[in-house]
Design a protein around this motif. Structure first.
Motif, PDB file in Angstrom:
ATOM      1  N   GLY A  88      27.769 -21.906  80.857  1.00 51.24           N
ATOM      2  CA  GLY A  88      26.507 -22.417  80.327  1.00 51.24           C
ATOM      3  C   GLY A  88      25.654 -21.382  79.632  1.00 51.24           C
ATOM      4  N   VAL A  89      26.026 -20.085  79.707  1.00 51.13           N
ATOM      5  CA  VAL A  89      25.299 -19.033  78.987  1.00 51.13           C
ATOM      6  C   VAL A  89      25.976 -18.824  77.627  1.00 51.13           C
ATOM      7  CG1 VAL A  89      24.582 -16.619  78.947  1.00 51.13           C
ATOM      8  CG2 VAL A  89      24.606 -17.866  81.114  1.00 51.13           C
ATOM      9  N   SER A  90      25.206 -18.875  76.563  1.00 56.31           N
ATOM     10  CA  SER A  90      25.757 -18.615  75.229  1.00 56.31           C
ATOM     11  C   SER A  90      24.818 -17.703  74.456  1.00 56.31           C
ATOM     12  CB  SER A  90      25.984 -19.923  74.464  1.00 56.31           C
ATOM     13  OG  SER A  90      24.788 -20.664  74.341  1.00 56.31           O
ATOM     14  N   VAL A  91      25.400 -16.911  73.558  1.00 58.62           N
ATOM     15  CA  VAL A  91      24.664 -15.909  72.785  1.00 58.62           C
ATOM     16  C   VAL A  91      24.886 -16.166  71.307  1.00 58.62           C
ATOM     17  CG1 VAL A  91      24.396 -13.443  72.294  1.00 58.62           C
ATOM     18  CG2 VAL A  91      24.912 -14.203  74.627  1.00 58.62           C
ATOM     19  N   ARG A  92      23.788 -16.176  70.530  1.00 52.57           N
ATOM     20  CA  ARG A  92      23.870 -16.351  69.076  1.00 52.57           C
ATOM     21  C   ARG A  92      23.179 -15.180  68.397  1.00 52.57           C
ATOM     22  NH1 ARG A  92      21.010 -21.563  66.888  1.00 52.57           N
ATOM     23  NH2 ARG A  92      19.166 -20.261  67.198  1.00 52.57           N
ATOM     24  N   PRO A  93      23.863 -14.485  67.482  1.00 50.47           N
ATOM     25  CA  PRO A  93      23.267 -13.298  66.857  1.00 50.47           C
ATOM     26  C   PRO A  93      22.110 -13.627  65.926  1.00 50.47           C
ATOM     27  CG  PRO A  93      25.365 -13.818  65.826  1.00 50.47           C
ATOM     28  CD  PRO A  93      25.237 -14.726  67.013  1.00 50.47           C
ATOM     29  N   ILE A  94      21.139 -12.695  65.854  1.00 53.09           N
ATOM     30  CA  ILE A  94      20.069 -12.718  64.864  1.00 53.09           C
ATOM     31  C   ILE A  94      20.212 -11.430  64.048  1.00 53.09           C
ATOM     32  CG2 ILE A  94      17.567 -12.704  64.472  1.00 53.09           C
ATOM     33  CD1 ILE A  94      17.246 -14.013  67.237  1.00 53.09           C
ATOM     34  N   ILE A  95      20.363 -11.550  62.741  1.00 53.58           N
ATOM     35  CA  ILE A  95      20.495 -10.374  61.883  1.00 53.58           C
ATOM     36  C   ILE A  95      19.102  -9.975  61.401  1.00 53.58           C
ATOM     37  CG2 ILE A  95      21.590  -9.402  59.839  1.00 53.58           C
ATOM     38  CD1 ILE A  95      23.470 -10.222  62.188  1.00 53.58           C
ATOM     39  N   THR A  96      18.723  -8.719  61.651  1.00 57.34           N
ATOM     40  CA  THR A  96      17.368  -8.260  61.373  1.00 57.34           C
ATOM     41  C   THR A  96      17.216  -7.772  59.932  1.00 57.34           C
ATOM     42  OG1 THR A  96      17.996  -6.141  62.359  1.00 57.34           O
ATOM     43  CG2 THR A  96      16.830  -7.707  63.756  1.00 57.34           C
ATOM     44  N   LEU A  97      15.979  -7.407  59.583  1.00 55.02           N
ATOM     45  CA  LEU A  97      15.623  -7.044  58.218  1.00 55.02           C
ATOM     46  C   LEU A  97      16.456  -5.895  57.672  1.00 55.02           C
ATOM     47  CD1 LEU A  97      13.528  -7.670  55.968  1.00 55.02           C
ATOM     48  CD2 LEU A  97      12.040  -5.949  57.007  1.00 55.02           C
ATOM     49  N   ASP A  98      16.880  -4.980  58.562  1.00 53.88           N
ATOM     50  CA  ASP A  98      17.681  -3.842  58.105  1.00 53.88           C
ATOM     51  C   ASP A  98      19.169  -4.148  58.083  1.00 53.88           C
ATOM     52  OD1 ASP A  98      17.986  -4.024  60.823  1.00 53.88           O
ATOM     53  OD2 ASP A  98      17.744  -1.885  61.225  1.00 53.88           O
ATOM     54  N   GLY A  99      19.541  -5.409  58.303  1.00 53.98           N
ATOM     55  CA  GLY A  99      20.941  -5.819  58.233  1.00 53.98           C
ATOM     56  C   GLY A  99      21.730  -5.612  59.503  1.00 53.98           C
ATOM     57  N   ALA A 100      21.063  -5.247  60.594  1.00 54.05           N
ATOM     58  CA  ALA A 100      21.764  -4.926  61.839  1.00 54.05           C
ATOM     59  C   ALA A 100      21.849  -6.131  62.767  1.00 54.05           C
ATOM     60  CB  ALA A 100      21.056  -3.783  62.556  1.00 54.05           C
TER      61      ALA A 100
END
Length: 395
Positions: free
Chosen positions: A196-208
């Protein structure tokens, strides 16, 4: 005479630390790539070296695996790490949740979690912020409903740093929706491998890829993983934030950054370095004076903490001034780097050197962009000013 002897002891300690870093910092980490580009095991190499030495958490009490160093020695340690540009160890494990566990946790929790934090076997991330509850953490909506010996957790955390690597997350959850906002929150330790735990990436302003969304869908968490009492998590959360915000002064790292800034400004462009321009030199001097004042204040407060006093409003002060000073240093670095600061690190095959500009210039823009977050996370600086206004001025 005592002061002279102490100074000699500090000098000897500094040389010991400097030699250890020089001789033992992993060769694989002597690259100038941003830490987000290193995989999990690469990021843990230095941690494992320090654990073997007994130095992975020098600020912890000796009974829990700390090094037994004085405040002055801890400050020297941080200075030398910054000067050597080592990868910082994971603060979520060592500075945040570790002290919460050894201060408020049960003996079983201490025995289970602390050794694995010290060794780096467990990587922790922080589950505080939510889409509707950033600096206003009292509005957390992630629910934890008691079901026998477990809680069933549903909700959404955001801006979760390095959750893609994490084994565990410490999370604020609402266990009593009928209580006043700050009185119905509990502090849970949640296994990231739980169904039930899931992770979704967020790409930040510097592209990381540094931060993430974390979702909980009917995640079952043992009651034994709750820190302290049910509905009293705000107490433990404030304790953690006090440690986090105090550490955000980060004066040794800012000192290293301003030294690098001076080198960039003295070398670029060749023949007419910007550091010779009176207006730019004044701005650098102003930043350095502010940093020195913060360093002096930090040492005074840390000595008081060493004697048993918890940081109060000073934690907010450190957070405000430390982050703003660092942002100004990175802004000046982009100005000094000039056109070289526009070179994308990734376009050069993941290596900073060699490059046509002076040392540090090629990542100046990336560092400046990444530093924008510092006045927001850990409780925005606007919130910190409100805390100071209330605690100090009575407003």
């Amino acid at each position: 005479m005592a002061d002279t002897a102490a100074a000699r002891d500090d000098d000897a300690f500094r040389e010991e630390v400097r030699s250890f870093i020089r001789d033992h910092y992993p060769q694989e980490m002597r690259v100038a790539a941003p830490y987000e580009e290193l995989d999990k095991e690469q990021q843990l190499l230095w941690h494992r070296v320090l654990h073997k030495k007994g130095w992975s958490a020098p600020h912890w009490p000796a009974e829990y695996g700390g090094a037994g160093w004085s405040i002055a020695q801890q400050h020297i340690w941080e200075q030398e790490l910054a000067a050597a540009d080592t990868l910082p160890l994971l603060a979520f494990s060592l500075t945040m949740v570790g002290p919460v566990i050894y201060t408020y946790g049960t003996e079983a929790q201490k025995a289970r979690f602390l050794p694995r934090i010290l060794s780096g076997d467990d990587w922790w991330c922080q589950g505080y912020s939510e889409p509707g509850a950033g600096s206003d953490l009292a509005n957390v909506r992630t629910r934890a409903v008691r079901d026998g010996d477990h809680y069933v957790v549903n909700g959404h955390k955001t801006w979760t740093t390095l959750a893609q690597h994490a084994d565990w997350i410490f999370a604020l959850v609402r266990t009593n929706p009928a209580a006043k906002a700050q009185q119905g929150i509990s502090f849970l330790l949640i296994d990231m491998a739980s169904p039930g735990v899931s992770v979704r990436p967020i790409i930040t302003l510097d592209g990381a890829h540094e931060v993430n969304d974390v979702f909980f869908d009917d995640v079952r968490v043992p009651v034994a993983n709750r820190i302290g009492e049910e509905d009293r998590g705000w107490t433990y959360a404030k304790f953690l934030l006090g440690n986090e915000r105090t550490s955000m002064a980060s004066t040794p790292r800012s000192r290293a950054a301003i030294d690098l800034l001076k080198r960039v400004a003295a070398a670029n462009p060749p023949g007419a370095p910007i550091l010779r321009h009176p207006d730019f030199a004044r701005k650098v001097a102003r930043a350095e004076i502010a940093l020195r004042a913060l360093e002096a204040t930090e040492m005074a407060v840390l000595r008081a903490v060493e004697q048993g006093r918890e940081p109060g409003f000073e934690a907010s002060l450190f957070k405000i001034r430390g982050t703003e000073i660092y942002q100004e240093i990175t802004r000046l670095a982009t100005e000094a780097a000039g056109v070289y600061g526009l070179i994308n690190h990734a376009d050069r095959g993941g290596t900073r050197l060699p490059h046509p500009g002076p040392e540090g210039s090629i990542t100046a823009m990336q560092e400046w962009l990444n530093a924008r977050k510092k006045t927001i996370y850990g409780g925005s600086n606007e919130i910190q000013r409100n805390i100071i206004a209330k605690q100090v001025l009575g407003l």
